[in-house]
Design a protein around this motif. Sequence first.
Motif, PDB file in Angstrom:
ATOM      1  N   GLN A 193     -13.810   7.842  19.806  1.00  0.00           N
ATOM      2  CA  GLN A 193     -13.944   9.145  19.737  1.00  0.00           C
ATOM      3  C   GLN A 193     -16.030  10.056  19.388  1.00  0.00           C
TER       4      GLN A 193
ATOM      5  N   ASN B  82     -17.435  10.555  15.465  1.00  0.00           N
ATOM      6  CA  ASN B  82     -16.632   8.931  14.692  1.00  0.00           C
ATOM      7  C   ASN B  82     -19.105   8.552  14.723  1.00  0.00           C
TER       8      ASN B  82
ATOM      9  N   CYS C  74      -6.694  -2.353   3.899  1.00  0.00           N
ATOM     10  CA  CYS C  74      -6.601  -2.996   2.637  1.00  0.00           C
ATOM     11  C   CYS C  74      -6.216  -4.333   2.457  1.00  0.00           C
TER      12      CYS C  74
ATOM     13  N   ARG D 178     -10.761   1.667   3.890  1.00  0.00           N
ATOM     14  CA  ARG D 178     -11.501   0.502   3.721  1.00  0.00           C
ATOM     15  C   ARG D 178      -9.728  -0.048   3.832  1.00  0.00           C
TER      16      ARG D 178
ATOM     17  N   SER E 137      -8.804   3.872   0.790  1.00  0.00           N
ATOM     18  CA  SER E 137      -7.569   2.591   1.065  1.00  0.00           C
ATOM     19  C   SER E 137      -6.788   3.238   1.636  1.00  0.00           C
ATOM     20  N   VAL E 138      -6.969   2.140   2.665  1.00  0.00           N
ATOM     21  CA  VAL E 138      -5.477   2.290   3.881  1.00  0.00           C
ATOM     22  C   VAL E 138      -4.561   1.413   3.610  1.00  0.00           C
ATOM     23  N   SER E 139      -4.008   1.119   5.119  1.00  0.00           N
ATOM     24  CA  SER E 139      -3.127  -0.087   5.231  1.00  0.00           C
ATOM     25  C   SER E 139      -3.172  -0.439   5.694  1.00  0.00           C
ATOM     26  N   THR E 140      -4.062  -0.287   7.340  1.00  0.00           N
ATOM     27  CA  THR E 140      -4.745  -0.889   8.208  1.00  0.00           C
ATOM     28  C   THR E 140      -5.825   0.402   8.874  1.00  0.00           C
ATOM     29  N   LEU E 141      -6.212  -0.493   9.464  1.00  0.00           N
ATOM     30  CA  LEU E 141      -7.229   0.250  10.327  1.00  0.00           C
ATOM     31  C   LEU E 141      -7.257  -0.493  11.668  1.00  0.00           C
ATOM     32  N   LEU E 142      -6.062  -1.486  12.157  1.00  0.00           N
ATOM     33  CA  LEU E 142      -5.906  -1.262  13.765  1.00  0.00           C
ATOM     34  C   LEU E 142      -6.476  -0.006  14.181  1.00  0.00           C
ATOM     35  N   PHE E 143      -5.469   1.067  13.708  1.00  0.00           N
ATOM     36  CA  PHE E 143      -5.226   2.599  14.233  1.00  0.00           C
ATOM     37  C   PHE E 143      -6.432   3.060  14.797  1.00  0.00           C
ATOM     38  N   TRP E 144      -7.303   3.430  13.721  1.00  0.00           N
ATOM     39  CA  TRP E 144      -8.377   3.935  13.246  1.00  0.00           C
ATOM     40  C   TRP E 144     -10.177   3.151  14.636  1.00  0.00           C
ATOM     41  N   GLU E 145      -9.663   1.947  13.715  1.00  0.00           N
ATOM     42  CA  GLU E 145     -10.065   1.260  15.594  1.00  0.00           C
ATOM     43  C   GLU E 145      -9.707   1.511  16.647  1.00  0.00           C
ATOM     44  N   GLN E 146      -8.944   1.810  17.417  1.00  0.00           N
ATOM     45  CA  GLN E 146      -8.307   2.444  18.448  1.00  0.00           C
ATOM     46  C   GLN E 146      -9.317   3.339  19.495  1.00  0.00           C
ATOM     47  N   ILE E 147      -9.011   4.389  17.987  1.00  0.00           N
ATOM     48  CA  ILE E 147     -10.323   5.998  18.196  1.00  0.00           C
ATOM     49  C   ILE E 147     -11.261   5.761  18.025  1.00  0.00           C
ATOM     50  N   ARG E 148     -11.351   5.182  17.830  1.00  0.00           N
ATOM     51  CA  ARG E 148     -13.663   4.924  17.114  1.00  0.00           C
ATOM     52  C   ARG E 148     -14.286   5.692  17.932  1.00  0.00           C
TER      53      ARG E 148
ATOM     54  N   TRP F 154       0.985  -1.028  -0.021  1.00  0.00           N
ATOM     55  CA  TRP F 154      -0.235   0.439  -0.404  1.00  0.00           C
ATOM     56  C   TRP F 154       1.347   1.252  -0.450  1.00  0.00           C
TER      57      TRP F 154
END
Lengths: 302, 548
Positions: free
Chosen positions: B45, B48, A238, A236, B32-43, A98
Motif C-alpha cells: 500500500q 507505507n 510477538c 512488532r 506489539s501484534v500477534s503476527t505481521l503476516l497480514f501486514w506483510e501481505q498489504i505492505r 497475545w
Amino acid sequence: MPAVSSDLFDSAFLSRLERLRLQVRRVFAGARRAERRSRRTGSSLEFADYRDYAPGDDPRRIDWNIYGRIGRLMMKLTEEEEDLRVAILVDCSASMHWRPADANRPSKFDLSRKVAAALGYLALHGMDHVEMWFFDTTLRGESGLFRGRPAFHQILRFLRNAPDSPGGTRLEDSLERFGKRQRRRGLAIVASDCLDPAGYERGLLALAGRHFDLHLLHVMDPAEWEPTERGDLLLRDCEGGGELAVTAGPGLLRAYRDEVRRFREGLRTWCSRHQAGYSFISTDAEFDDIVLRMFRREGLVQ
Amino acid sequence: MNFLFPAAWAWLGLALPIIALYLIRTRLERRSVSTLLFWEQIRTQSYNSALWRKLRRWLSLLLQLVFLALVTFALTQPLAPWQTAQPTSTVFVLDPSASMLAREGAQTRWERAKEMLDQRIRQLRPFDRAALLVAADPPQVLSGWTASRRVLLDALNRAQPVGEGVSLRAALALAENLRSTQPNASIQLLTDGVWRDPTEVNGKVECVWVGEPQPNVGITQFSARRPFSSPGEVRVSLEVVSRGEIKMEGTVELFRSGQLVDVQPVSLEPGGAWQREWDLQAPGAEEFEARLAGFPPDALSVDDSARVKIDAVHVVRVILVSTPNPYLEAALDALPLVEWVRVESLSGFPDPGALYVFNRTVPPEGFENANALLINPPSAGFWGRPDGAVERPLVSEVARDEALMRHTGFSNVSLDAATKWQKPPVAQVFAESFGDPLIYGQWDDRRHWALLAFDLEGSDLVLRTAFPILLGNAVESLRPSKTVVPSSAPGRVESALEVTAVGDHHAAAPAPGPGAWWFAFPLWWWALAAAGLWLVGEWWLFTRRITE
C-alpha cells in the motif's frame, strides 16, 4: 491459572455438559468397551448384520426365527460399542498469549484451555479416551491417556501446567509429529490461531491425511481482525520479533480487514474441502455460547 | 500594501513551537501484534513507503505553517491598494412610478431595480457612504448618509412603489442638496426612463436603466363628474391607449357599484387611443370601475382597470334674510339641489353648511363666520363701513378667475346707485367701478362672505343671467364634493411605457468601487476565510491519515 480453574465449571454447567457428547463423522475401532459405535461387531443390543453359521460360532447368537422361516442357520451380529480416542491439541505459541494491552478479555490461549477442558470433560463423560497436547514449534507437553470422569482433575492440572516458554508457531512439525506417534486414529481437536508463517495447510493435512477426524478451533482476538490503532506505528511481531513500520489510515486498515477475512475464509474452505470441522472462536464470545451452542451448531457435540 | 496592525506579524513566532512539536513527534509508536503476516501481505500500500511517511510529515507541517501564516496575515488587517483608494459617496434615487410595476419576465421593473440597488449596496466598501431616496411626492428619505450596508439594505427593504404622486424633480433636488454635503459625491437614479417631464432629470444624474420597451394597453384616464346643469347625473369619461407594434383588440367593461352596465368593443392601432363618455343617472354615491378584457397579456397590469368614486349630490341650504323679494326667491327656485327658506330676522347659531343671504339686513351677533352674501347692508360691520356713494357706478373690472365670479357677465349691467364701502384689508375685490368696490369679500377655502354694494332693485342685474350664475357659484362652492373626480390611472405616459430618450439608454452607470462583489469585503476577512477553509482541509486530510 484461573482460566482453567475447576471453579469455572460449576455444577450447573457440568450438568449441562453431561447432556452433550462428542460427535464424530467417522467410525473408529476402539480398544475398550464403551458407549460409542465401533467397526467391530460384538455384544451390544444394536443390530449390525446377518451371516451364515460357521462351526465354532456361539450357538446363542443363532437367530432361530430365521431358521424357522427359511431353514438356514444364520448368525445375528450386533455392533460392538467401544471407546473413542480423543486428542486435543492446544497451540501454546506466543501469538496465542497475545492480547491488546487495554483489553479485559481472556487471551486466545486461556480461552483455548478452557474450551479444551470442557471438551475433555465431555469425552471423559462419554467413557472415551482423552489425551491432550501443547504445541508451538513442536509438541511441548503430553498429558497421557485419561478415561473416566475422575480423570478430569488430572486434565485440569495438565492444562494449568502449560509450558511457559512460548515461541513461534510451526503447525507442520507439531501436528506431523503428533500424527506419527498415534497408533489409533480418532478425533483430533486442534485449538490454534493458525498464524504459522509457513502456512497452515501442511500441518492440518498431516492429521486429515492420516484419517483423523479433524476439527479445528480457530481462535482469534477481535483486535486481530478489527485493529483500531491509527497513525504511524512500528509493529512488532510477538513471535518472530520482526518489526514493520506502517501508517495505519482508513485505507490500510480496510485492506488489513480484507486480508484477515480472506485468511479466515481460506481456513474454512480448506477444512470443508478436507472434511474437517471448523469453528471460529472469538475471545470476546461467551464461553457458554461457545460450548453449548456454537459446538452443537457446528456438529462437534450433540 | 498597508497594514493597520503590523505588530500582529509577531504571531508568526508560533511557528517555532509548531516545528519543535513536529520534530518531537517523528518517533513511531511501538505496538506489539500477534503476527505481521497480514501486514506483510498489504505492505505494498502506498502510504507505507518511508518516502511517503517523510513527505507526509513535511506536508502536515507545511499545512500548519500556512494556516498560521493566513491567520497572522488576517490579524495584521491588511489593506489592498483598491481599499486605500478615494472613498465614494452616492445618493441612490429610486423611481417609484407606476411604469416601474411593468413586469418583464419573472420580475417587475421595481423588483429588478431593488435587486440592482441591493447589489450595489453590497459592493460598497466599508468607507464608502450612501444615501437612499424614493422619488415620491414629497420625496422619501429612506436613509441619510451612512456607511452601514445593513442600514441601507434595511432601508431598501422598506421602499415601496407609489404609482402616482411621483416627483423626480423634487427628489433630484433633494438628492442634489445631499450630494453637496459630501465630497466626490454622485447621484444615481434607478429608473425605467418613463418620465412625464424629461427636463426634471439634469445631466448631473447618472441613470441606471431598468427595463426594456414593452407593448401595453392601458386605461390612461377615467373620471366621473356631475354636470353643473344636471347634478343628478354622472358623466363618466374613459380613455384607453395602446403602445405596441400590432393592432390590439378587446373590450372595455364598465361597472357601476359592482354591476356591469356596458361592454364596448375596442380596436386599437399601434399608438392609438380610444375614448368614450357615459351619462348615467346617479343621484347617490356610486363607484364606477372600468376593466379591460380580452386584450393580449401586457407588461403593466395596474392600468388594466381603474376605479372612481363619486359622492351623492349635496343639497345646499340657503337662508334668505329679507323682506319678500321675488327676484331673489325666483333665482333660488331656479337653482337645482338648493333648499331655501326666507326669514325676516335671525337668532341663535349659524349653520356652517348653509348660505345666508342678507338682503338690506345685517348678520346678527355670532354670524361673523357664517357663509354670507350681504346685499347692500345698511350699517357697518366685519364687512367694512359705508363711506358715501359711488358716483355714476359702472362695472369696470371683474375678477373672472374667482370661483364666485366664474362665467358671470357684468359688462352691460347698469346700476342706478351704489354705496361706497371701506372694505377690510383681508377682503378681495371681485367687481369694481373704477376703483370703488362693487362686489368684494373673502371667498376662499377659509371663509365665504361677499358684499354687493348696491340694491338689487336699483339695477338690472336681476334681469341678467349673471345674477343666477352668481348665486349658483356661491351655492356650488359650498358643495363638499368636487365636480370632477379622477381615478388613479397611471397616466398616458406611464401606460404607453414611453422611454424618454436621454443619452445612452442602456448604458448602466458603473457601480461604486472596483465593481466585483468580492471587493466589498476587507482583505483580512478573505485571509480569515482562507484560513478557515485551510483548517477544514487539513482536518479532512488528518482524519484520513493523509497528514498527521
